[in-house]
Write an enzyme that holds these catalytic residues in place. Structure first.
Site, PDB file in Angstrom:
ATOM      1  N   HIS A 149      39.140 -59.745  51.565  1.00 46.47           N
ATOM      2  CA  HIS A 149      38.570 -58.466  51.134  1.00 46.47           C
ATOM      3  C   HIS A 149      38.208 -58.498  49.651  1.00 46.47           C
ATOM      4  O   HIS A 149      37.102 -58.120  49.257  1.00 46.47           O
ATOM      5  CB  HIS A 149      39.555 -57.320  51.420  1.00 46.47           C
ATOM      6  CG  HIS A 149      39.139 -56.009  50.836  1.00 46.47           C
ATOM      7  ND1 HIS A 149      38.036 -55.312  51.302  1.00 46.47           N
ATOM      8  CD2 HIS A 149      39.652 -55.271  49.826  1.00 46.47           C
ATOM      9  CE1 HIS A 149      37.905 -54.190  50.591  1.00 46.47           C
ATOM     10  NE2 HIS A 149      38.864 -54.146  49.694  1.00 46.47           N
ATOM     11  N   GLU A 181      44.003 -50.689  57.060  1.00 46.66           N
ATOM     12  CA  GLU A 181      45.218 -51.113  56.370  1.00 46.66           C
ATOM     13  C   GLU A 181      46.433 -50.882  57.253  1.00 46.66           C
ATOM     14  O   GLU A 181      46.343 -50.270  58.311  1.00 46.66           O
ATOM     15  CB  GLU A 181      45.429 -50.291  55.070  1.00 46.66           C
ATOM     16  CG  GLU A 181      44.287 -50.387  54.081  1.00 46.66           C
ATOM     17  CD  GLU A 181      44.630 -49.862  52.689  1.00 46.66           C
ATOM     18  OE1 GLU A 181      45.839 -49.752  52.365  1.00 46.66           O
ATOM     19  OE2 GLU A 181      43.688 -49.575  51.929  1.00 46.66           O
ATOM     20  N   ASP A 194      42.820 -45.866  54.806  1.00 46.94           N
ATOM     21  CA  ASP A 194      42.737 -45.362  53.429  1.00 46.94           C
ATOM     22  C   ASP A 194      41.284 -45.012  53.098  1.00 46.94           C
ATOM     23  O   ASP A 194      40.535 -45.821  52.569  1.00 46.94           O
ATOM     24  CB  ASP A 194      43.275 -46.453  52.491  1.00 46.94           C
ATOM     25  CG  ASP A 194      43.427 -45.957  51.079  1.00 46.94           C
ATOM     26  OD1 ASP A 194      43.659 -44.749  50.888  1.00 46.94           O
ATOM     27  OD2 ASP A 194      43.314 -46.782  50.153  1.00 46.94           O
ATOM     28  N   TYR A 218      35.335 -45.595  38.569  1.00 44.51           N
ATOM     29  CA  TYR A 218      36.536 -46.433  38.532  1.00 44.51           C
ATOM     30  C   TYR A 218      36.790 -47.137  37.201  1.00 44.51           C
ATOM     31  O   TYR A 218      37.885 -47.633  36.960  1.00 44.51           O
ATOM     32  CB  TYR A 218      36.548 -47.428  39.694  1.00 44.51           C
ATOM     33  CG  TYR A 218      35.837 -48.743  39.476  1.00 44.51           C
ATOM     34  CD1 TYR A 218      36.573 -49.917  39.275  1.00 44.51           C
ATOM     35  CD2 TYR A 218      34.452 -48.826  39.468  1.00 44.51           C
ATOM     36  CE1 TYR A 218      35.938 -51.130  39.086  1.00 44.51           C
ATOM     37  CE2 TYR A 218      33.815 -50.028  39.277  1.00 44.51           C
ATOM     38  CZ  TYR A 218      34.547 -51.176  39.082  1.00 44.51           C
ATOM     39  OH  TYR A 218      33.913 -52.366  38.884  1.00 44.51           O
TER      40      TYR A 218
HETATM   41 MN    MN Z   1      43.049 -48.887  50.019  1.00 39.83          MN
END
Ligand code: MN
Length: 423
Positions: free
Chosen positions: A141, A209, A241, A252
């Protein structure tokens, strides 16, 4: 071997073939029915065992856990008793449900009191989550994201192979199955050379997840050793999530995810104990460079858990869009917990630790739409002919997971979340 895991055990309760909840599982959750207030239950087949009524009838006396512990709105008071107590209860319930045991099966009145149908039950958030931490532990990922957004030649950031990277999420917006969420609004910057915009998220995504739930850890200032970390884990659940990719991209820097993540995360309602997962232990991927000493572990610290994500359009059919596996994770849960507490951070009973998106090595095993549609450049076609780059209003996203060997299947059930239009 833990006797409750014995694959040859059979229950007097009829269990459908391929059920996620055979007698070898016995996961804990919080449920209510039309007639019963919230309480602790154990899933078996398509039924639930009412632990409060079971304890009231004196059937759990040998565990020394009081009945009041089971008439609660969360599993926290039960988990606060520690691993010995929760293990005793699972083992005792396993004995009571065996085909050869007549303690319950012989009493029609008691049987009626303690058995509920899952189809009659409302499942509630099983844990009062104090703190939620999300890791970033799948190399595939992290590599995919780095390739898409930075530099394919240097996809992993320099710290990634040294640190089980994580961040502190928000606990208040963690929900369980069958709870809808509203598409988030926020700031985005769709074009690099134009000012930011404000509106509904257009790139709504899931993250495939899992999570583990902790027992009480150690006091502030102390650390949990990597090889004792599992003593502090109660069990695991599925975890979706939710992520707003367009909001995430703009917000971010420099402090990490904020509103792109904290509008919702969905956890499955049944917590499968670490004991039940014991038969499915497996190796983790080889780690190079060699991690720091506090992250070096012995034995098998991962689990072979098959994971699937489905998209179901409004009034449509379910479409499996990816199949991954928990075992692909580079950093295992013991390393995550050791890292989390190495600085003296105290872990509390009822903390939730997300794995991070779990992507496998092949494009059909990626754990997010961001990767599956490769930033929206490769749409996925569903069975009704419609296309998805990300998640649309009216879509229901369903995560499922299970362990399976020649003799037994231990599953997590599912967590299902529908997306409503923005307000
Ligand atoms: Mn996450």
């Amino acid at each position: 071997m833990i006797e409750a895991n014995n694959p040859s055990l059979k229950s007097w309760i009829e269990i459908e073939e391929n059920s996620d909840f055979p007698i070898q599982n016995l996961p804990f959750g919080i449920y209510s029915t039309k007639k019963k207030s919230k309480r602790v239950g154990i899933a078996i087949g398509s039924k639930i065992i009412d632990l409060h009524e079971l304890a009231n009838a004196g059937m759990l006396e040998s565990t020394e856990v009081f009945p009041a512990v089971f008439r609660q709105e969360s599993l926290n008071p039960f988990m606060e008793l520690g691993k010995d107590a929760t293990r005793k209860v699972r083992n005792k319930v396993s004995q009571l449900l065996r085909a050869s045991n007549t303690d319950i099966k012989g009493q029609a009145g008691l049987k009626k009191k303690i058995l509920d149908k899952q189809s009659d039950a409302i499942m509630h958030l099983p844990v009062k989550i104090g703190d939620y931490t999300d890791f970033y532990s799948s190399k595939e990922h992290a590599t995919n994201v780095g390739t898409m957004f930075r530099d394919p030649a240097n996809a992993l950031l320099p710290n990634w192979l040294y640190i089980p990277v994580g961040y502190h999420g928000r606990a208040s917006s963690i929900i369980t199955t069958e709870q809808d969420i509203v598409r988030p609004k926020g700031q985005q910057k769709p074009k690099d050379d134009e000012p930011p915009t404000f509106g509904a998220c257009k790139l709504l995504d899931f993250e495939l997840e899992m999570a583990f739930i902790t027992y009480e850890g150690k006091p502030l200032g102390d650390s949990i050793d990597v090889n004792e970390a599992e003593d502090y884990m109660f069990g695991m659940c599925l975890f979706n999530d939710w992520s707003a990719r367009d909001i995430q991209k703009w917000e971010y820097v420099p402090l990490g995810p904020f509103l792109a993540k904290n509008f919702a995360s969905s956890m499955s309602p049944w917590i499968v104990t670490m004991d039940a997962l014991e038969p499915f232990r497996c190796e983790t991927p080889a780690q190079s460079p060699k991690p720091f000493e506090y992250l070096q572990f012995s034995g098998k610290k991962s689990f072979d858990i098959k994971l699937e994500m489905y998209i179901q359009p409004e009034n449509g059919k379910e479409n499996c869009v990816t199949k991954s596996n928990f075992k692909y994770m580079y950093w295992n849960q013991s390393q995550q917990l050791a890292h989390h507490s190495v600085n003296g951070c105290n872990i509390k009973c009822g903390d939730l630790m997300g794995s991070g998106t779990i992507s496998g090595p092949t494009p059909d095993s990626y754990g997010s739409m961001l990767e599956l549609s490769w930033k929206g450049t490769k749409p996925i076609t569903l069975s009704d002919g419609s296309e998805r780059k990300f998640i649309l209003d009216g879509d229901t996203v369903i995560e499922r997971g299970y362990c399976e060997n020649e003799s037994v299947r231990v599953g997590f059930g599912e967590v299902r979340t529908k997306i409503l239009p923005t307000k």
